[in-house]
Motif scaffolding. Sequence first.
Motif, mmCIF file in Angstrom:
data_model
loop_
_atom_site.group_PDB
_atom_site.id
_atom_site.type_symbol
_atom_site.label_atom_id
_atom_site.label_comp_id
_atom_site.label_asym_id
_atom_site.label_seq_id
_atom_site.Cartn_x
_atom_site.Cartn_y
_atom_site.Cartn_z
ATOM 1 N N ALA A 27 0.834 -1.205 0.000
ATOM 2 C CA ALA A 27 0.000 0.000 0.000
ATOM 3 C C ALA A 27 0.870 1.257 0.000
ATOM 4 C CB ALA A 27 -0.910 -0.003 1.222
ATOM 5 N N TYR A 28 0.216 2.386 -0.190
ATOM 6 C CA TYR A 28 0.849 3.695 -0.038
ATOM 7 C C TYR A 28 0.456 4.250 1.335
ATOM 8 C CZ TYR A 28 1.812 3.762 -5.070
ATOM 9 O OH TYR A 28 2.266 3.476 -6.338
ATOM 10 N N LEU A 29 1.426 4.818 2.036
ATOM 11 C CA LEU A 29 1.192 5.414 3.339
ATOM 12 C C LEU A 29 1.245 6.934 3.223
ATOM 13 C CD1 LEU A 29 1.040 4.989 6.521
ATOM 14 C CD2 LEU A 29 3.516 5.318 6.482
ATOM 15 N N ILE A 30 0.234 7.612 3.770
ATOM 16 C CA ILE A 30 0.208 9.071 3.777
ATOM 17 C C ILE A 30 0.060 9.518 5.228
ATOM 18 C CG2 ILE A 30 -0.989 11.160 3.022
ATOM 19 C CD1 ILE A 30 -1.469 7.944 1.087
ATOM 20 N N ASN A 31 1.056 10.235 5.747
ATOM 21 C CA ASN A 31 1.035 10.644 7.151
ATOM 22 C C ASN A 31 0.994 12.161 7.272
ATOM 23 O OD1 ASN A 31 1.158 10.793 9.913
ATOM 24 N ND2 ASN A 31 3.222 9.970 10.114
ATOM 25 N N ILE A 32 -0.103 12.666 7.851
ATOM 26 C CA ILE A 32 -0.237 14.100 8.093
ATOM 27 C C ILE A 32 -0.538 14.355 9.567
ATOM 28 C CG2 ILE A 32 -0.808 14.936 5.786
ATOM 29 C CD1 ILE A 32 -3.497 14.020 8.314
ATOM 30 N N SER A 33 -0.233 13.384 10.440
ATOM 31 C CA SER A 33 -0.550 13.523 11.863
ATOM 32 C C SER A 33 0.666 13.980 12.656
ATOM 33 C CB SER A 33 -1.110 12.217 12.410
ATOM 34 O OG SER A 33 -0.156 11.166 12.294
ATOM 35 N N ARG A 34 1.484 13.018 13.097
ATOM 36 C CA ARG A 34 2.759 13.268 13.753
ATOM 37 C C ARG A 34 3.704 12.152 13.327
ATOM 38 N NH1 ARG A 34 0.985 17.590 14.516
ATOM 39 N NH2 ARG A 34 0.931 18.840 16.444
ATOM 40 N N GLY A 35 4.967 12.492 13.135
ATOM 41 C CA GLY A 35 5.917 11.502 12.654
ATOM 42 C C GLY A 35 5.997 10.289 13.553
ATOM 43 N N LYS A 36 6.024 10.505 14.858
ATOM 44 C CA LYS A 36 6.275 9.415 15.795
ATOM 45 C C LYS A 36 5.100 8.467 15.977
ATOM 46 C CE LYS A 36 9.912 11.909 18.202
ATOM 47 N NZ LYS A 36 10.386 12.523 19.458
ATOM 48 N N VAL A 37 3.989 8.750 15.323
ATOM 49 C CA VAL A 37 2.892 7.781 15.290
ATOM 50 C C VAL A 37 3.313 6.554 14.472
ATOM 51 C CG1 VAL A 37 0.544 7.394 14.426
ATOM 52 C CG2 VAL A 37 1.083 9.489 15.668
ATOM 53 N N VAL A 38 4.205 6.767 13.506
ATOM 54 C CA VAL A 38 4.729 5.681 12.670
ATOM 55 C C VAL A 38 6.157 5.372 13.120
ATOM 56 C CG1 VAL A 38 5.235 4.926 10.317
ATOM 57 C CG2 VAL A 38 3.321 6.486 10.745
ATOM 58 N N GLU A 39 6.427 4.122 13.409
ATOM 59 C CA GLU A 39 7.756 3.734 13.896
ATOM 60 C C GLU A 39 8.792 3.972 12.804
ATOM 61 O OE1 GLU A 39 11.144 2.291 15.086
ATOM 62 O OE2 GLU A 39 10.214 0.882 13.698
ATOM 63 N N GLU A 40 9.797 4.775 13.116
ATOM 64 C CA GLU A 40 10.722 5.306 12.111
ATOM 65 C C GLU A 40 11.509 4.207 11.383
ATOM 66 O OE1 GLU A 40 14.216 8.756 11.782
ATOM 67 O OE2 GLU A 40 13.535 8.038 13.742
ATOM 68 N N ARG A 41 12.135 3.326 12.142
ATOM 69 C CA ARG A 41 12.958 2.286 11.513
ATOM 70 C C ARG A 41 12.111 1.356 10.662
ATOM 71 N NH1 ARG A 41 17.132 -1.918 14.593
ATOM 72 N NH2 ARG A 41 17.658 -3.141 12.731
ATOM 73 N N ALA A 42 10.950 0.966 11.191
ATOM 74 C CA ALA A 42 10.071 0.067 10.445
ATOM 75 C C ALA A 42 9.624 0.706 9.136
ATOM 76 C CB ALA A 42 8.861 -0.302 11.301
ATOM 77 N N LEU A 43 9.301 1.996 9.181
ATOM 78 C CA LEU A 43 8.896 2.699 7.955
ATOM 79 C C LEU A 43 10.032 2.722 6.954
ATOM 80 C CD1 LEU A 43 6.986 4.523 6.306
ATOM 81 C CD2 LEU A 43 7.949 6.479 7.559
ATOM 82 N N ALA A 44 11.220 3.087 7.413
ATOM 83 C CA ALA A 44 12.373 3.161 6.509
ATOM 84 C C ALA A 44 12.666 1.812 5.868
ATOM 85 C CB ALA A 44 13.595 3.669 7.265
ATOM 86 N N GLU A 45 12.664 0.762 6.664
ATOM 87 C CA GLU A 45 12.970 -0.565 6.129
ATOM 88 C C GLU A 45 11.895 -1.054 5.170
ATOM 89 O OE1 GLU A 45 13.697 -3.080 9.494
ATOM 90 O OE2 GLU A 45 15.731 -2.274 9.818
#
Length: 325
Positions: free
Chosen positions: A224-242
């Motif tokens: 899927a495509y992820l679109i985040n307009i809330s707060r960065g830390k709601v999405v786990e940074e390393r998991a997103l990058a990987e």
Amino acid sequence: MLVLFLNKFDKYWDGKLDQLRKAFPGHSFVSYLDHKDPKELLPEADVLVKGSLGKEELAKAVKLKAVFVPWTGVDGLPLTELKKRSIILANNHGNAEVVAERAIALAMAVTGRVVELHKNLERGVWLGRPSSKELTWFSIIGRKCAILGLGQIGQKIATFLKAFRCRINGFKKEPTGDYPGIDFLTNDIIQAVTGAELVFVALPLTSETFAIVNQEVLDAMGSAYLINISRGKVVEERALAESLMSGKLAGAAIDVWYDYPSIDRPVTLPSKYPIHMLPNVVLSPHVGSWTTESMQAMVDETVESIGHYLLTGNPIDVVDLEKAY
């Protein structure tokens, strides 16, 4: 009652402050335009208008009864201390429609490969020509979507997506109430994102939502495509990058980040991972609310809420200090 404004001011704010003074002549309203250093008045303040507040500042405000945040997010305030002192916290949602518009714009940019194609054409490279096999882009029309968080921004996103005939799953901790445009409502985040082709993150940042979009959730999203307009830390940074670097996610469009510039570091990459280098990522520097109309709407709602508080003792939008939104 002293209402102390420690937020940034402009002519629009100044005009609204004049309106408050005329409407409530029995109260005092002080900003940086009136006082060289209004922080000196913290011990006398009954009401404070500020988006972020340190514990030391709060300790000085011994008479404080209410804090008004001139936008939506309240993660920059010491909520536990406010609760201990029974201080009312108010925010507003004047930016909801514009932030939702930004979410749709980001979604269309990443799925349509707008930035990627633009960068190539700057170099004279015409992707997709002469062979159409070289490029396809992803239309959002009729797609299955998930919206994580159904506050006013999430609900506006749903309204806009319905114009594209999208089917929408909605994730909410307490899945009750009527949410027009939401086809399926759940409090199971895995259930919400499974099968979705676009996932919009519109959750507030709280202790419960911190890194709630983790590796398990990202894996459940598939391509899927992820679109985040809330707060960065709601999405786990390393998991997103990987997930992005491995190609598990089709792409991401992000307006909120993990690392922000400061006076000492005015030039700052938004993540410690090379997300900014990926062709399937659209970057936006946390400007979802940055339109004249949105900023003025937030001022309007803040001032209206202050007026309501001075008349009734209650702001219009009161933050639940337990839930942090």
